[in-house]
Design a protein around this motif. Structure first.
Motif: not given
Length: 452
Positions: A6-9, A13-16, A138-139, A216-219
């Motif tokens: 999850n941390n890698m994912t 996501v943040g990088l992009m 998560d849309y 849930d907090k990152n969704t």
């Protein structure tokens, strides 16, 4: 393990989201990069390189039209009422957000294997139907799942490289004399190697994406405005129709056209077997959509709506044609950028590693030439003769180029435009998830090319 993944994912996501610009800006930046590199590699003057760039701007017009038609015909088929009803039934299957992600990606993979334009569109439309049923998903991840099916497109029935080989034509000129006869699709698309790679991706990538499901907090939930149904147009009273409106709403016209179209389709397959090319794929989807939409005016409306998604192709393809012009330009040094990249990988290859290194080189070239036909034009004259010298199958080499072309589309935003337009998202919203798919599928494809 789940936490590390999850941390890698989330890092991806943040990088992009932070660094990936709009796809048009991405194309412009690539233009500046290849221009600068060409100054050093080709030894040509800036004006000579600009002339090569300008000469390439319109080099993909014919191919652009084919690609636009693939997208439009795929779209109008996906939006035909029978298909929409089918999607609504499929959308009712998932009962939670992980199931939603898995099903959307699975359907997208199959659809993209059948036809890339159809797959892109039907995946995004299905995702919008699914999110109505499973509001907690998560849309961005759901839309990434719809787009990630595109990783198999060039190994499928609408793959431009295997279809070019199957259709024959001037293959000797395209391949530097390495291929002089047509290579049937049973040696490329339907080869055991290709079908095994596709099968592994089909059976594992949906679950990989499901495993990416954020906390849930990152969704990020779907915006409420995207769920609003568009109001349908008022029906025209049959008795009040003008003669022109009666023609526009005549089902007989569509069914007659469809019958004529399918008479040729049946004749084509009787004469040619399963030999597919871009034109017959477009033909099948167009006349199937004409039948399913029922009336001429419905087809017109569907095409007008679908054509909106081609804006990115219309704007960006000339710039990628210009990039290709620079990539293939040879100055005083006698070396082009694309040739230098391909030759570099050829020089470090042997019979075992050549297919994998061909795949990797195609992935790199795809950043600058995100077009199957353009990719073939750039790499075939170098990689195909090298495969003959090393004793590697021409069909396998061609599929290595095809897989490489499709592979890095996971982080090349150009082809995500139709799906993003339907979803109402930006490229940076989904590319972080697609980056993880890139890493995994790159490993699967490389192993398949090396050992199958």
């Amino acid at each position: 393990m789940k936490r590390i993944f999850n941390n890698m994912t989330q890092f991806s996501v943040g990088l992009m989201q932070k660094y990936l610009p709009d796809p048009f800006i991405f194309a412009v930046i690539l233009t500046f990069i290849v221009f600068t590199v060409a100054l050093f590699v080709t030894g040509a003057s800036p004006l000579s390189i600009i002339e090569a760039w300008s000469g390439g701007l319109w080099s993909l017009l014919s191919f652009s039209m084919q690609m636009a038609l693939v997208l439009v015909t795929g779209t109008i088929l996906a939006t035909a009422p029978p298909f929409k009803r089918m999607l609504e039934r499929i959308a009712s299957i998932p009962k939670n957000k992980i199931q939603a992600i898995i099903i959307v990606n699975f359907i997208s993979l199959i659809a993209c294997f059948i036809n890339w334009g159809f797959g892109l569109v039907i995946g995004a439309i299905l995702a919008k139907e699914v999110v109505k049923k499973v509001r907690t998903v998560d849309y961005p991840l759901l839309i990434a799942s719809a787009y990630a099916g595109f990783v198999v497109w060039h190994a499928g029935l609408s793959g431009s490289i295997p279809l070019k080989l199957a259709s024959g034509g001037n293959l000797a000129a395209q391949t530097g004399g390495a291929v002089v006869e047509a290579i049937p699709t049973n040696m490329t698309i339907f080869s055991p190697m290709n079908m095994i790679i596709f099968g592994i991706i089909l059976c594992t990538v949906p679950f990989l994406l499901g495993y990416m499901n954020p906390s849930d907090k990152n969704t990020t939930l779907v915006p409420a405005e995207l769920l609003r149904e568009e109001e349908g147009e008022a029906e025209v009273d049959i008795k009040a129709m003008t003669p022109a409106q009666k023609l526009e709403n005549s089902a007989a016209i569509n069914y007659t056209l469809g019958a004529m179209g399918y008479a040729y389709i049946i004749s084509y397959f009787v004469k040619n077997g399963l030999s597919l090319n871009l034109n017959i794929v477009n033909y099948i989807f167009l006349f199937t959509a004409i039948i399913l939409h029922g009336t001429p005016i419905n087809v017109v409306k569907a095409v007008n709506s679908a054509a909106k998604s081609t804006g990115g192709i219309i704007l960006q393809f000339p710039f990628y044609g210009g990039i290709m012009g620079i990539m293939t330009f040879t100055g005083p040094s006698g070396v082009s950028i694309a040739g230098g990249i391909s030759n570099l990988f050829v020089n470090i290859s042997n019979q075992t590693t050549f297919p994998v290194l061909t795949f990797l080189s195609a992935g790199i070239v795809n950043f600058f030439v995100p077009s199957g036909g353009g990719q073939w034009a750039v790499q075939a004259p170098i990689m195909m003769p090298a495969s003959v010298e090393l004793g590697v199958s021409s069909a396998k080499t061609a599929m290595a180029i095809a897989w490489g072309d499709a592979w890095t589309n996971m982080i090349q935003p150009f082809w995500a435009l139709p799906a993003l337009g339907i979803a109402g998202l930006g490229a940076k919203d989904i590319m972080g998830y697609c980056l993880m798919v890139l890493f995994y599928t790159g490993l699967v494809i490389s192993l398949g090319l090396a050992f199958l």
